[in-house]
Design a protein around this motif. Structure first.
Motif, PDB file in Angstrom:
ATOM      1  N   PHE A   3       0.860  -1.183   0.000  1.00 44.27           N
ATOM      2  CA  PHE A   3       0.000   0.000   0.000  1.00 44.27           C
ATOM      3  C   PHE A   3       0.895   1.230   0.000  1.00 44.27           C
ATOM      4  N   TYR A   4       0.864   1.974  -1.105  1.00 48.76           N
ATOM      5  CA  TYR A   4       1.631   3.211  -1.234  1.00 48.76           C
ATOM      6  C   TYR A   4       0.699   4.380  -0.911  1.00 48.76           C
ATOM      7  N   TYR A   5       1.177   5.295  -0.075  1.00 48.04           N
ATOM      8  CA  TYR A   5       0.354   6.426   0.343  1.00 48.04           C
ATOM      9  C   TYR A   5       1.223   7.651   0.547  1.00 48.04           C
ATOM     10  N   ASP A   6       0.572   8.801   0.549  1.00 50.62           N
ATOM     11  CA  ASP A   6       1.235  10.090   0.712  1.00 50.62           C
ATOM     12  C   ASP A   6       0.485  10.824   1.817  1.00 50.62           C
ATOM     13  N   LEU A   7       1.196  11.296   2.822  1.00 48.40           N
ATOM     14  CA  LEU A   7       0.555  11.979   3.950  1.00 48.40           C
ATOM     15  C   LEU A   7      -0.081  13.305   3.559  1.00 48.40           C
ATOM     16  N   ALA A   8       0.211  13.819   2.369  1.00 50.22           N
ATOM     17  CA  ALA A   8      -0.418  15.051   1.892  1.00 50.22           C
ATOM     18  C   ALA A   8      -1.641  14.770   1.036  1.00 50.22           C
ATOM     19  N   SER A   9      -2.006  13.505   0.890  1.00 44.91           N
ATOM     20  CA  SER A   9      -3.093  13.108   0.004  1.00 44.91           C
ATOM     21  C   SER A   9      -4.362  12.794   0.779  1.00 44.91           C
ATOM     22  N   PRO A  10      -5.408  13.590   0.595  1.00 45.35           N
ATOM     23  CA  PRO A  10      -6.663  13.249   1.267  1.00 45.35           C
ATOM     24  C   PRO A  10      -7.216  11.912   0.778  1.00 45.35           C
ATOM     25  N   GLU A  11      -6.921  11.543  -0.463  1.00 48.06           N
ATOM     26  CA  GLU A  11      -7.350  10.238  -0.947  1.00 48.06           C
ATOM     27  C   GLU A  11      -6.684   9.113  -0.163  1.00 48.06           C
ATOM     28  N   SER A  12      -5.423   9.303   0.223  1.00 52.34           N
ATOM     29  CA  SER A  12      -4.746   8.313   1.068  1.00 52.34           C
ATOM     30  C   SER A  12      -5.457   8.196   2.408  1.00 52.34           C
ATOM     31  N   THR A  31       0.666   7.493  -8.882  1.00 50.67           N
ATOM     32  CA  THR A  31      -0.338   8.240  -8.138  1.00 50.67           C
ATOM     33  C   THR A  31      -0.636   7.495  -6.842  1.00 50.67           C
ATOM     34  N   VAL A  32      -1.103   8.204  -5.865  1.00 48.05           N
ATOM     35  CA  VAL A  32      -1.469   7.583  -4.592  1.00 48.05           C
ATOM     36  C   VAL A  32      -2.886   8.000  -4.227  1.00 48.05           C
ATOM     37  N   PRO A  33      -3.533   7.196  -3.429  1.00 49.64           N
ATOM     38  CA  PRO A  33      -3.097   5.915  -2.900  1.00 49.64           C
ATOM     39  C   PRO A  33      -3.097   4.857  -3.985  1.00 49.64           C
ATOM     40  N   ALA A  34      -2.290   3.834  -3.753  1.00 48.16           N
ATOM     41  CA  ALA A  34      -2.238   2.712  -4.686  1.00 48.16           C
ATOM     42  C   ALA A  34      -1.878   1.455  -3.920  1.00 48.16           C
ATOM     43  N   ILE A  35      -2.474   0.367  -4.354  1.00 44.81           N
ATOM     44  CA  ILE A  35      -2.122  -0.932  -3.799  1.00 44.81           C
ATOM     45  C   ILE A  35      -1.582  -1.774  -4.939  1.00 44.81           C
ATOM     46  N   ASP A  51       0.539  -8.539  -6.703  1.00 44.02           N
ATOM     47  CA  ASP A  51       0.989  -9.455  -7.759  1.00 44.02           C
ATOM     48  C   ASP A  51       1.166  -8.782  -9.107  1.00 44.02           C
ATOM     49  N   GLY A  52       1.800  -7.624  -9.121  1.00 44.07           N
ATOM     50  CA  GLY A  52       2.075  -6.927 -10.360  1.00 44.07           C
ATOM     51  C   GLY A  52       0.939  -6.061 -10.871  1.00 44.07           C
ATOM     52  N   GLN A  53      -0.202  -6.102 -10.221  1.00 46.75           N
ATOM     53  CA  GLN A  53      -1.348  -5.275 -10.612  1.00 46.75           C
ATOM     54  C   GLN A  53      -1.421  -4.078  -9.670  1.00 46.75           C
ATOM     55  N   VAL A  54      -1.671  -2.887 -10.236  1.00 48.96           N
ATOM     56  CA  VAL A  54      -1.790  -1.680  -9.440  1.00 48.96           C
ATOM     57  C   VAL A  54      -3.258  -1.247  -9.393  1.00 48.96           C
ATOM     58  N   LEU A  55      -3.780  -1.125  -8.182  1.00 39.86           N
ATOM     59  CA  LEU A  55      -5.114  -0.609  -7.945  1.00 39.86           C
ATOM     60  C   LEU A  55      -4.920   0.790  -7.395  1.00 39.86           C
ATOM     61  N   ALA A  56      -5.322   1.824  -8.156  1.00 41.77           N
ATOM     62  CA  ALA A  56      -4.989   3.196  -7.776  1.00 41.77           C
ATOM     63  C   ALA A  56      -6.224   4.014  -7.445  1.00 41.77           C
ATOM     64  N   GLY A  57      -6.019   4.999  -6.568  1.00 41.42           N
ATOM     65  CA  GLY A  57      -7.072   5.923  -6.198  1.00 41.42           C
ATOM     66  C   GLY A  57      -8.008   5.355  -5.158  1.00 41.42           C
ATOM     67  N   GLU A  58      -8.806   6.215  -4.578  1.00 48.45           N
ATOM     68  CA  GLU A  58      -9.710   5.759  -3.520  1.00 48.45           C
ATOM     69  C   GLU A  58     -10.786   4.824  -4.038  1.00 48.45           C
ATOM     70  N   ARG A  59     -11.059   4.849  -5.329  1.00 52.76           N
ATOM     71  CA  ARG A  59     -12.082   3.954  -5.888  1.00 52.76           C
ATOM     72  C   ARG A  59     -11.565   2.520  -6.058  1.00 52.76           C
ATOM     73  N   ALA A  60     -10.263   2.334  -5.935  1.00 54.76           N
ATOM     74  CA  ALA A  60      -9.690   0.997  -6.091  1.00 54.76           C
ATOM     75  C   ALA A  60      -9.963   0.115  -4.876  1.00 54.76           C
ATOM     76  N   ILE A  61     -10.345   0.730  -3.781  1.00 54.79           N
ATOM     77  CA  ILE A  61     -10.592   0.001  -2.547  1.00 54.79           C
ATOM     78  C   ILE A  61     -12.093  -0.093  -2.336  1.00 54.79           C
ATOM     79  N   PRO A  62     -12.631  -1.284  -2.198  1.00 49.54           N
ATOM     80  CA  PRO A  62     -14.061  -1.407  -1.969  1.00 49.54           C
ATOM     81  C   PRO A  62     -14.464  -0.740  -0.657  1.00 49.54           C
TER      82      PRO A  62
END
Length: 187
Positions: free
Chosen positions: A16-25, A167-171, A174-185
């Motif tokens: 899980f990649y995140y940025d402390l300045a990102s409200p999406e994170s 871009t963050v947030p991103a998970i 296995d080689g697949q990137v799920l990005a943005g707040e919509r990537a998380i159910p």
């Protein structure tokens, strides 16, 4: 629609990649613990926002507030200034990760920034987050100054680039990137 990925013993731990300045994170942080079926490794990065003018910042804030409401996230309290230079905070998160308090510290820091509206470019606000997870302020200050901490943050940026994170947030799973707040159910 992203799928929840179950755990397996023969694959890499999700990241899980995140940025402390990102409200999406902030939106994703608590849900990231459960979104991929196993606990991901939390990796702080500072990708920086590319705003050209105050009007862009205001439009961004309005968009984030709309998305937060749609996700059922508490109203955002924006730190002033926004965006801010959060390098010190990101180094503190990197140090916290190294001593085993990365998740707790990062959740506390994101809450300080976007639930309390505190500016994470101010070290005292970062130290409030550290205190919330029982990190001694002097240890955090020393930890931020360590060359090993700075090197670990640089390596995190290199790892993010190698994983295809722009871009963050991103998970990464296995080689697949799920990005943005919509990537998380939403749970």
């Amino acid at each position: 629609m992203p799928q929840t990925v179950g755990s397996s013993t023969d694959r890499a731990q999700p990241r899980f990649y995140y940025d402390l300045a990102s409200p999406e994170s902030y939106f994703v942080a608590e849900r990231a613990l459960h979104a991929v079926g196993e606990v991901p490794e939390w990796i702080p990065v500072d990708l920086g926002g590319a705003f050209r003018c105050a009007a862009e910042v205001e439009a961004y804030k309005e968009d984030v507030e709309r998305r937060a409401a749609a996700l059922g996230v508490m109203p955002i309290r924006w730190p002033d200034p926004f965006p801010a230079d959060i390098e010190w905070a990101t180094l503190a998160a990197t140090y916290a990760k190294w001593i085993g308090r990365g998740v707790a510290f990062s959740l506390a820091a994101l809450r300080q920034a976007f639930a309390a509206g505190r500016d994470l470019s101010v070290p005292d606000n970062v130290l409030l987050a550290a205190a919330a997870c029982e990190m001694h302020p002097h240890a955090v200050i020393k930890g931020v100054e360590l060359e090993t901490t700075k090197r670990a943050l640089a390596e995190a940026h290199e790892r993010a680039a190698a994983d295809g994170i722009d871009t963050v947030p991103a998970i990464w799973v296995d080689g697949q990137v799920l990005a943005g707040e919509r990537a998380i159910p939403v749970v």
